[in-house]
Design a protein around this motif. Structure first.
Motif, PDB file in Angstrom:
ATOM      1  N   LEU A  13       0.837  -1.206   0.000  1.00  0.00           N
ATOM      2  CA  LEU A  13       0.000   0.000   0.000  1.00  0.00           C
ATOM      3  C   LEU A  13       0.875   1.261   0.000  1.00  0.00           C
ATOM      4  O   LEU A  13       0.488   2.307   0.486  1.00  0.00           O
ATOM      5  CB  LEU A  13      -0.962   0.017   1.194  1.00  0.00           C
ATOM      6  CG  LEU A  13      -2.115  -1.000   1.174  1.00  0.00           C
ATOM      7  CD1 LEU A  13      -3.085  -0.728   2.314  1.00  0.00           C
ATOM      8  CD2 LEU A  13      -2.878  -0.988  -0.137  1.00  0.00           C
ATOM      9  N   GLY A  14       2.065   1.119  -0.582  1.00  0.00           N
ATOM     10  CA  GLY A  14       2.904   2.300  -0.808  1.00  0.00           C
ATOM     11  C   GLY A  14       2.165   3.206  -1.773  1.00  0.00           C
ATOM     12  O   GLY A  14       1.219   2.768  -2.439  1.00  0.00           O
ATOM     13  N   THR A  15       2.587   4.467  -1.873  1.00  0.00           N
ATOM     14  CA  THR A  15       1.805   5.447  -2.637  1.00  0.00           C
ATOM     15  C   THR A  15       1.618   5.044  -4.101  1.00  0.00           C
ATOM     16  O   THR A  15       0.516   5.084  -4.628  1.00  0.00           O
ATOM     17  CB  THR A  15       2.455   6.830  -2.517  1.00  0.00           C
ATOM     18  OG1 THR A  15       2.563   7.123  -1.119  1.00  0.00           O
ATOM     19  CG2 THR A  15       1.631   7.914  -3.178  1.00  0.00           C
ATOM     20  N   THR A  16       2.717   4.628  -4.747  1.00  0.00           N
ATOM     21  CA  THR A  16       2.601   4.263  -6.162  1.00  0.00           C
ATOM     22  C   THR A  16       1.646   3.095  -6.357  1.00  0.00           C
ATOM     23  O   THR A  16       0.751   3.137  -7.192  1.00  0.00           O
ATOM     24  CB  THR A  16       3.991   3.941  -6.742  1.00  0.00           C
ATOM     25  OG1 THR A  16       4.757   5.146  -6.711  1.00  0.00           O
ATOM     26  CG2 THR A  16       3.902   3.451  -8.171  1.00  0.00           C
ATOM     27  N   PHE A  18      -0.686   2.071  -4.382  1.00  0.00           N
ATOM     28  CA  PHE A  18      -2.053   2.439  -3.980  1.00  0.00           C
ATOM     29  C   PHE A  18      -2.759   3.173  -5.112  1.00  0.00           C
ATOM     30  O   PHE A  18      -3.885   2.853  -5.470  1.00  0.00           O
ATOM     31  CB  PHE A  18      -2.008   3.316  -2.725  1.00  0.00           C
ATOM     32  CG  PHE A  18      -3.369   3.528  -2.114  1.00  0.00           C
ATOM     33  CD1 PHE A  18      -3.946   2.542  -1.335  1.00  0.00           C
ATOM     34  CD2 PHE A  18      -4.077   4.690  -2.353  1.00  0.00           C
ATOM     35  CE1 PHE A  18      -5.212   2.716  -0.791  1.00  0.00           C
ATOM     36  CE2 PHE A  18      -5.347   4.876  -1.813  1.00  0.00           C
ATOM     37  CZ  PHE A  18      -5.913   3.883  -1.027  1.00  0.00           C
ATOM     38  N   THR A  46       3.745  -0.971   3.843  1.00  0.00           N
ATOM     39  CA  THR A  46       3.861   0.408   3.390  1.00  0.00           C
ATOM     40  C   THR A  46       4.459   0.478   2.000  1.00  0.00           C
ATOM     41  O   THR A  46       3.891   1.066   1.122  1.00  0.00           O
ATOM     42  CB  THR A  46       4.726   1.271   4.321  1.00  0.00           C
ATOM     43  OG1 THR A  46       5.293   0.436   5.302  1.00  0.00           O
ATOM     44  CG2 THR A  46       3.922   2.384   4.908  1.00  0.00           C
ATOM     45  N   CYS A  47       5.605  -0.088   1.790  1.00  0.00           N
ATOM     46  CA  CYS A  47       6.178  -0.104   0.449  1.00  0.00           C
ATOM     47  C   CYS A  47       7.133  -1.277   0.375  1.00  0.00           C
ATOM     48  O   CYS A  47       8.023  -1.407   1.202  1.00  0.00           O
ATOM     49  CB  CYS A  47       6.918   1.198   0.134  1.00  0.00           C
ATOM     50  SG  CYS A  47       7.640   1.215  -1.524  1.00  0.00           S
TER      51      CYS A  47
ATOM     52  N   PRO B 242      -3.750   5.544   2.488  1.00  0.00           N
ATOM     53  CA  PRO B 242      -3.557   4.819   3.752  1.00  0.00           C
ATOM     54  C   PRO B 242      -2.868   5.661   4.833  1.00  0.00           C
ATOM     55  O   PRO B 242      -2.746   5.216   5.961  1.00  0.00           O
ATOM     56  CB  PRO B 242      -2.665   3.637   3.354  1.00  0.00           C
ATOM     57  CG  PRO B 242      -2.710   3.572   1.876  1.00  0.00           C
ATOM     58  CD  PRO B 242      -2.985   4.950   1.393  1.00  0.00           C
ATOM     59  N   VAL B 368       2.978   9.719  -7.889  1.00  0.00           N
ATOM     60  CA  VAL B 368       3.615   8.600  -8.590  1.00  0.00           C
ATOM     61  C   VAL B 368       4.704   9.118  -9.516  1.00  0.00           C
ATOM     62  O   VAL B 368       5.838   8.633  -9.506  1.00  0.00           O
ATOM     63  CB  VAL B 368       2.567   7.784  -9.396  1.00  0.00           C
ATOM     64  CG1 VAL B 368       3.263   6.701 -10.221  1.00  0.00           C
ATOM     65  CG2 VAL B 368       1.532   7.158  -8.463  1.00  0.00           C
ATOM     66  N   ILE B 372       6.999  10.206  -4.883  1.00  0.00           N
ATOM     67  CA  ILE B 372       6.834  10.664  -3.503  1.00  0.00           C
ATOM     68  C   ILE B 372       6.128   9.571  -2.707  1.00  0.00           C
ATOM     69  O   ILE B 372       5.008   9.185  -3.042  1.00  0.00           O
ATOM     70  CB  ILE B 372       6.035  11.988  -3.461  1.00  0.00           C
ATOM     71  CG1 ILE B 372       6.850  13.103  -4.124  1.00  0.00           C
ATOM     72  CG2 ILE B 372       5.661  12.362  -2.017  1.00  0.00           C
ATOM     73  CD1 ILE B 372       6.087  14.391  -4.354  1.00  0.00           C
ATOM     74  N   GLU B 373       6.823   9.027  -1.716  1.00  0.00           N
ATOM     75  CA  GLU B 373       6.220   7.984  -0.867  1.00  0.00           C
ATOM     76  C   GLU B 373       5.643   8.679   0.373  1.00  0.00           C
ATOM     77  O   GLU B 373       6.379   9.170   1.228  1.00  0.00           O
ATOM     78  CB  GLU B 373       7.281   6.935  -0.505  1.00  0.00           C
ATOM     79  CG  GLU B 373       6.818   5.865   0.481  1.00  0.00           C
ATOM     80  CD  GLU B 373       5.493   5.205   0.094  1.00  0.00           C
ATOM     81  OE1 GLU B 373       5.381   4.692  -1.031  1.00  0.00           O
ATOM     82  OE2 GLU B 373       4.560   5.215   0.920  1.00  0.00           O
ATOM     83  N   LEU B 374       4.322   8.697   0.447  1.00  0.00           N
ATOM     84  CA  LEU B 374       3.648   9.463   1.513  1.00  0.00           C
ATOM     85  C   LEU B 374       3.992   8.957   2.910  1.00  0.00           C
ATOM     86  O   LEU B 374       4.092   9.749   3.853  1.00  0.00           O
ATOM     87  CB  LEU B 374       2.136   9.440   1.303  1.00  0.00           C
ATOM     88  CG  LEU B 374       1.629  10.179   0.056  1.00  0.00           C
ATOM     89  CD1 LEU B 374       0.127   9.999  -0.093  1.00  0.00           C
ATOM     90  CD2 LEU B 374       1.971  11.671   0.116  1.00  0.00           C
ATOM     91  N   ALA B 375       4.171   7.655   3.042  1.00  0.00           N
ATOM     92  CA  ALA B 375       4.449   7.101   4.371  1.00  0.00           C
ATOM     93  C   ALA B 375       5.744   7.673   4.939  1.00  0.00           C
ATOM     94  O   ALA B 375       5.929   7.738   6.153  1.00  0.00           O
ATOM     95  CB  ALA B 375       4.507   5.582   4.298  1.00  0.00           C
TER      96      ALA B 375
END
Lengths: 88, 486
Positions: A13-16, A18, A46-47, B242, B368, B372-375
């Motif tokens: 569920l990392g940003t890309t 997701f 997370t990733c 998330p 994307v 940028i990885e939000l976590a």
């Protein structure tokens, strides 16, 4: 040791992942046959770091890891098919 | 709304590629190559008849993503030229939706149809149920006379074999006001004089044939300029990813925005102003008032049911108030509303304080494209603390509730909600306007999307999960304080 012997499914569920489709994979638990619940352990990560492998990494997102196998371009159908192979 | 995952993902991939192209410094050439990069020679053809049609459709998707109108496309203009125009235009196009002509299937016209399941039974309830004499029996089976049929569906309801079906055209079926129809060639066309820009057609088309004309390139240009760019994030954002809203805000800063404001700040002003407006109207003897923050509903009143206008609160929307605050706080700034909604783009085009609108999908594509990885982002600290009720604006019932709480128990508030627009509800609301009374309550909250803004047509997350995220964030806020001067 509740999860011992279960098939491990890790959804990235990392940003890309997701944005490129993993939001849909959150529903996996409800979309797979209910009798699999005891056999499959689903968790979110997370990733998994896969999207950073190449410049066009996002093409293969979202990623799901089933036991030790990485699945790219994962869809609910693809993951269920793979689980079917392992369960039967 | 968002059910057709493949069409949504195609749209996002096009957007990611165009943002990357912009950032590469070789924008026009890379934009030109997009259909070929996505479907290279001998690549698999996942959806259409051949690779050429796939590329032709991707080209049109890219035109929309670059902010162009497919309706005005001549098939000959290169994507690079569209990219160049996007770099030079003074302001975005003045309508928000465009039909991707080549992607449109030209569905069979909507009608009621007797399938092979018809048993030619003795009871023949369909023939008696039909008030228009449209059903007769031929060769032992029911047949519908298309000239006489009014599509009332009575026959469908009485058939014991469920043998009669309604053939739908998804976009027409989804449109609450009949604004999308077929043109001479059988393809969809949007009647701008009726369109609410709600995005229902876009969300429902299984071929992904309706698209927004994006302002992404305009926004990227603003970010690249030396002006301060303010991202104003809608309350629905709390359930979109998330991670927390604070991390999303930091993500936006990483992407190049200078400041992030919560639109809930403006929602607090809307709630208080609306409570005041409501109290005055009730005192005056009005029987009901409707909320005013849903952009598609505002369009509906303007274009379809002007009779409702006297009952709509005069209060401006949270987006408007937030943008006004931004322009005061940061003079000369560029304001970008970030939200789940298609209709807000239309509202933004007509609002003096709103420069651009970016939807959640486009925001996701930006993350994307920029990796940028939000976590991993830090927790952004907002300058102003927003209330629980303002944060709940994105959920059905949230706006009406905010008016109730902001009224502080001084007025009799009986909230009711129009949870999603459809032709039936539109007709019902017309009767309220004519009678000057709503039988369901005295404050009517109207949400064009069922479930509220979290069900908007340009969301990233499943609406149930998104709604939980919004509610959880709202619960961390304090109750709105009623204005003492009211």
């Amino acid at each position: 040791m509740e999860n011992e012997g279960k098939i491990r499914v890790r959804i990235c569920l990392g940003t890309t992942c997701f944005v490129m489709g993993a939001s849909k994979l959150q529903e996996l638990e409800h979309l797979m046959p209910p009798e699999w619940k005891d056999k499959v352990d689903i968790s979110a990560d997370t990733c998994l770091g896969m999207c950073q492998n190449s410049n066009s990494g996002f093409m293969k997102a979202p990623f799901v890891k089933i036991n030790d196998e990485m699945i790219g371009g994962a869809t609910v159908e693809k993951v269920i098919d793979k689980l079917k192979e392992l369960i039967v | 709304m968002q059910t057709e995952v493949n069409t949504v993902l195609l749209r996002r991939e096009v957007m990611v590629r165009l943002i990357k192209a912009f950032l590469s410094g070789d924008f026009e050439k890379q934009a030109d190559a997009l259909p070929f990069d996505m479907r290279p020679k001998h690549a698999e053809v996942p959806f259409r008849c051949c690779i050429h049609k796939e590329r032709a459709i991707l080209r049109e998707r890219a035109i929309a993503a670059l902010g162009g109108s497919v309706e005005q496309d001549d098939d000959k203009t290169h994507l690079g030229e569209y990219a160049r125009r996007a770099l030079e235009r003074e302001k975005p196009d003045n309508t928000v939706l465009t039909v991707i002509d080549t992607a449109c299937q030209g569905c069979v016209p909507s009608r009621i149809y007797v399938t092979d399941l018809c048993q030619g039974c003795v009871a023949r309830p369909c023939t008696t149920a039909c008030a228009f004499g449209a059903i007769s029996i031929k060769n032992g089976r029911s047949v519908i006379d298309g000239e006489k049929c009014k599509s009332c569906t009575k026959c469908m309801q009485v058939c014991p074999y469920s043998a009669i079906v309604k053939i739908k055209v998804p976009c027409e079926d989804a449109c609450p006001v009949g604004a999308i129809t077929k043109n001479g060639s059988g393809h969809a066309q949007i009647d701008v004089s009726r369109c609410l820009s709600c995005g229902a057609c876009m969300a429902s088309c299984p071929f992904g044939a309706v698209a927004e004309k994006s302002q992404m390139i305009d926004i990227l240009r603003a970010i690249k300029s030396d002006k301060k760019v303010v991202a104003m994030i809608a309350p629905a954002i709390a359930g979109q990813t998330p991670v927390s809203i604070n991390k999303v805000a930091s993500g936006l800063i990483k992407a190049g925005f200078d400041i992030v404001m919560e639109v809930a700040e403006g929602a607090d002003i809307t709630a208080k102003t609306e409570a005041k407006d409501f109290a005055e109207r009730m005192e005056k003897g009005d029987k009901f008032m409707t909320t005013s923050c849903c952009a598609a509903y505002r369009e509906m009143v303007k274009k379809i049911v002007p009779e409702l206008k006297p009952y709509v609160s005069e209060t401006a929307t949270p987006m408007h108030y937030t943008a006004e605050l931004a322009k005061k706080r940061y003079p000369d700034c560029v304001t970008v509303f970030v939200g789940p909604c298609v209709a807000k783009r239309s509202e933004g085009l007509g609002d003096e304080f709103v420069d651009y609108v970016m939807n959640f999908e486009e925001m996701g594509a930006l993350f994307v494209a920029m990796s940028i990885e939000l976590a991993q982002c830090e927790d952004y600290v907002f300058d102003v603390e927003t209330s629980k009720q303002a944060r709940n604006f994105a959920l059905t019932g949230g706006v009406a509730e905010s008016v109730k709480v902001a009224s502080g128990g001084k007025v009799d508030v009986r909230p009711t909600c129009v949870n999603g627009l459809n032709p039936k509800v539109v007709r019902e609301m017309m009767t309220w306007a004519k009678k000057g009374e709503c039988p369901l309550g005295n404050i009517v909250e109207v949400m064009a999307c069922e479930g509220g803004c979290v069900a908007g047509a340009a969301c990233l997350n499943n609406k149930k999960i998104a709604a939980r995220g919004v509610a959880a964030y709202a619960d961390k806020g304090e109750d709105i304080k009623p204005d003492e001067n009211n």
